[in-house]
Design a protein around this motif. Structure first.
Motif, mmCIF file in Angstrom:
data_model
loop_
_atom_site.group_PDB
_atom_site.id
_atom_site.type_symbol
_atom_site.label_atom_id
_atom_site.label_comp_id
_atom_site.label_asym_id
_atom_site.label_seq_id
_atom_site.Cartn_x
_atom_site.Cartn_y
_atom_site.Cartn_z
ATOM 1 N N GLN A 152 18.510 22.952 7.023
ATOM 2 C CA GLN A 152 19.767 23.663 6.871
ATOM 3 C C GLN A 152 19.571 25.174 6.780
ATOM 4 N N CYS A 153 20.478 25.894 7.444
ATOM 5 C CA CYS A 153 20.559 27.340 7.312
ATOM 6 C C CYS A 153 21.877 27.626 6.610
ATOM 7 N N LYS A 154 21.808 27.873 5.311
ATOM 8 C CA LYS A 154 22.994 28.044 4.502
ATOM 9 C C LYS A 154 23.685 29.383 4.783
ATOM 10 N N LYS A 155 25.013 29.382 4.614
ATOM 11 C CA LYS A 155 25.756 30.637 4.688
ATOM 12 C C LYS A 155 25.799 31.243 3.297
ATOM 13 N N LEU A 156 25.476 32.527 3.195
ATOM 14 C CA LEU A 156 25.396 33.186 1.897
ATOM 15 C C LEU A 156 25.956 34.596 2.017
ATOM 16 N N THR A 157 26.804 34.942 1.088
ATOM 17 C CA THR A 157 27.343 36.301 1.068
ATOM 18 C C THR A 157 26.381 37.198 0.300
ATOM 19 N N ALA A 158 25.624 37.963 1.030
ATOM 20 C CA ALA A 158 24.649 38.869 0.426
ATOM 21 C C ALA A 158 24.316 39.950 1.442
ATOM 22 N N SER A 159 23.773 41.034 0.971
ATOM 23 C CA SER A 159 23.462 42.153 1.851
ATOM 24 C C SER A 159 22.164 41.909 2.603
ATOM 25 N N ARG A 160 21.968 42.642 3.686
ATOM 26 C CA ARG A 160 20.716 42.581 4.432
ATOM 27 C C ARG A 160 19.533 42.932 3.541
ATOM 28 N N GLU A 161 19.713 43.962 2.719
ATOM 29 C CA GLU A 161 18.615 44.415 1.866
ATOM 30 C C GLU A 161 18.191 43.328 0.891
ATOM 31 N N ARG A 203 -6.630 33.412 15.754
ATOM 32 C CA ARG A 203 -5.821 34.393 16.466
ATOM 33 C C ARG A 203 -5.419 33.780 17.800
ATOM 34 N N ALA A 204 -4.409 34.382 18.434
ATOM 35 C CA ALA A 204 -3.915 33.896 19.723
ATOM 36 C C ALA A 204 -3.546 32.414 19.619
ATOM 37 N N GLY A 205 -4.129 31.558 20.461
ATOM 38 C CA GLY A 205 -3.778 30.148 20.455
ATOM 39 C C GLY A 205 -4.435 29.343 19.356
ATOM 40 N N VAL A 206 -5.326 29.932 18.598
ATOM 41 C CA VAL A 206 -6.016 29.227 17.508
ATOM 42 C C VAL A 206 -5.214 29.420 16.226
ATOM 43 N N LYS A 207 -4.560 28.354 15.783
ATOM 44 C CA LYS A 207 -3.633 28.466 14.657
ATOM 45 C C LYS A 207 -3.247 27.075 14.171
ATOM 46 N N SER A 208 -2.434 27.030 13.135
ATOM 47 C CA SER A 208 -1.779 25.775 12.752
ATOM 48 C C SER A 208 -0.329 25.860 13.202
ATOM 49 N N PHE A 209 0.257 24.701 13.540
ATOM 50 C CA PHE A 209 1.628 24.726 14.020
ATOM 51 C C PHE A 209 2.347 23.445 13.624
ATOM 52 N N SER A 210 3.673 23.506 13.665
ATOM 53 C CA SER A 210 4.481 22.308 13.408
ATOM 54 C C SER A 210 4.533 21.533 14.715
ATOM 55 N N LYS A 211 4.122 20.300 14.696
ATOM 56 C CA LYS A 211 3.893 19.531 15.921
ATOM 57 C C LYS A 211 5.173 19.095 16.624
ATOM 58 N N GLU A 212 6.302 19.135 15.936
ATOM 59 C CA GLU A 212 7.556 18.666 16.516
ATOM 60 C C GLU A 212 8.660 19.698 16.292
ATOM 61 N N TRP A 213 9.607 19.709 17.214
ATOM 62 C CA TRP A 213 10.787 20.536 17.014
ATOM 63 C C TRP A 213 11.592 20.009 15.828
ATOM 64 N N ARG A 214 12.106 20.932 15.024
ATOM 65 C CA ARG A 214 13.057 20.601 13.967
ATOM 66 C C ARG A 214 14.430 21.148 14.353
ATOM 67 N N GLU A 215 15.468 20.491 13.883
ATOM 68 C CA GLU A 215 16.832 20.946 14.144
ATOM 69 C C GLU A 215 17.260 21.840 12.986
ATOM 70 N N LEU A 216 17.581 23.092 13.277
ATOM 71 C CA LEU A 216 18.067 24.022 12.264
ATOM 72 C C LEU A 216 19.574 24.169 12.449
ATOM 73 N N ALA A 217 20.339 23.689 11.469
ATOM 74 C CA ALA A 217 21.795 23.712 11.545
ATOM 75 C C ALA A 217 22.334 24.906 10.765
ATOM 76 N N LEU A 218 23.049 25.792 11.458
ATOM 77 C CA LEU A 218 23.618 26.975 10.819
ATOM 78 C C LEU A 218 24.996 26.641 10.267
ATOM 79 N N GLU A 219 25.134 26.747 8.975
ATOM 80 C CA GLU A 219 26.376 26.388 8.304
ATOM 81 C C GLU A 219 27.520 27.275 8.787
ATOM 82 N N SER A 220 28.681 26.678 9.012
ATOM 83 C CA SER A 220 29.843 27.440 9.489
ATOM 84 C C SER A 220 30.648 27.995 8.313
#
Length: 223
Positions: free
Chosen positions: A2-11, A206-223
């Motif tokens: 989840q990507c929650k909606k929050l009333t807050a400043s950029r800073e 560095r470059a292609g040598v890294k750890s990664f999340s092996k699958e796509w996740r769904e990020l839902a932006l709250e309306s």
């Protein structure tokens, strides 16, 4: 995720240690080593042991938006703060966020996450490295070894290391219409596939040598 909606400043939301983040739920992810077979460098394939790469195996992800900008906070344990290239096996720590470039087009298939997209299904990545002085870069890729940096980018970041852990916040406007060919367009009430990567500099990553999340996740932006 989840990507929650929050009333807050950029800073407030750009600060990785701001109190506002204490109330944002986190999503713990298990990371994996990028396969040596997928490395574009023959030298890397021949010289690295896949069991010894991808040192960071646990990543915490938090996400919010304020209807104008999205903020994604990544945090992970790291005993050493690596902020420069010091010799041939010590590199800066880093992290990244990956999205399909054509996220809003249902006709496009999901890009292969472990191959940085494909010719017909490109990806957009936000890339932070500890020596970038919190000036993250925007990249696009059409497969292994094709990553290109954008000449300009609205992405901002702020990072901190302490008590054996990194925390990095990325910030970007939801919509960037003048860079629609280089940046995934986002909107409240919509979802986007996301992936993540972390580089442990003390482990020679560095470059292609890294750890990664092996699958796509769904990020839902709250309306």
């Amino acid at each position: 995720m989840q990507c929650k909606k929050l009333t807050a400043s950029r800073e407030q939301l750009l600060d990785p240690v701001a109190p506002a983040w204490n109330s944002i739920p986190g999503e713990p992810l298990t990371m994996a080593a990028t396969p040596l077979a997928n490395q574009p460098s023959e030298y890397i394939k021949a010289s690295r042991d896949e069991k010894q790469i991808g040192k960071v195996r646990n990543l915490m992800v938090q996400a919010v938006h304020n209807e104008q900008d999205i903020f994604i906070r990544l945090s992970w344990e790291d005993a050493s703060e690596n902020v420069a290239i010091t010799d041939n096996n010590q590199f800066p720590d880093g992290c990244g966020i990956l999205m399909p470039l054509n996220a809003s087009d249902a006709q496009h298939p999901d890009p292969p996450i472990d191959e940085m997209g494909s010719k017909d299904a490109p990806v957009n990545a936000w890339f932070w490295r500890a020596d970038f002085k919190d000036e993250p870069r925007n990249t696009i890729a059409h497969g292994l070894g094709t990553t290109q940096f954008s000449k300009k980018s609205p992405i901002q970041s702020k990072s901190t290391w302490g008590n054996g852990a990194w925390a990095v916040v990325f910030m970007r406007p939801l919509a960037v219409p003048d860079q629609k060919d280089e940046m995934t367009q986002l909107a409240a009430g919509k979802s986007v596939k996301v992936g993540f990567a972390v580089w442990e500099g003390s482990n020679g990553e560095r470059a292609g040598v890294k750890s990664f999340s092996k699958e796509w996740r769904e990020l839902a932006l709250e309306s």
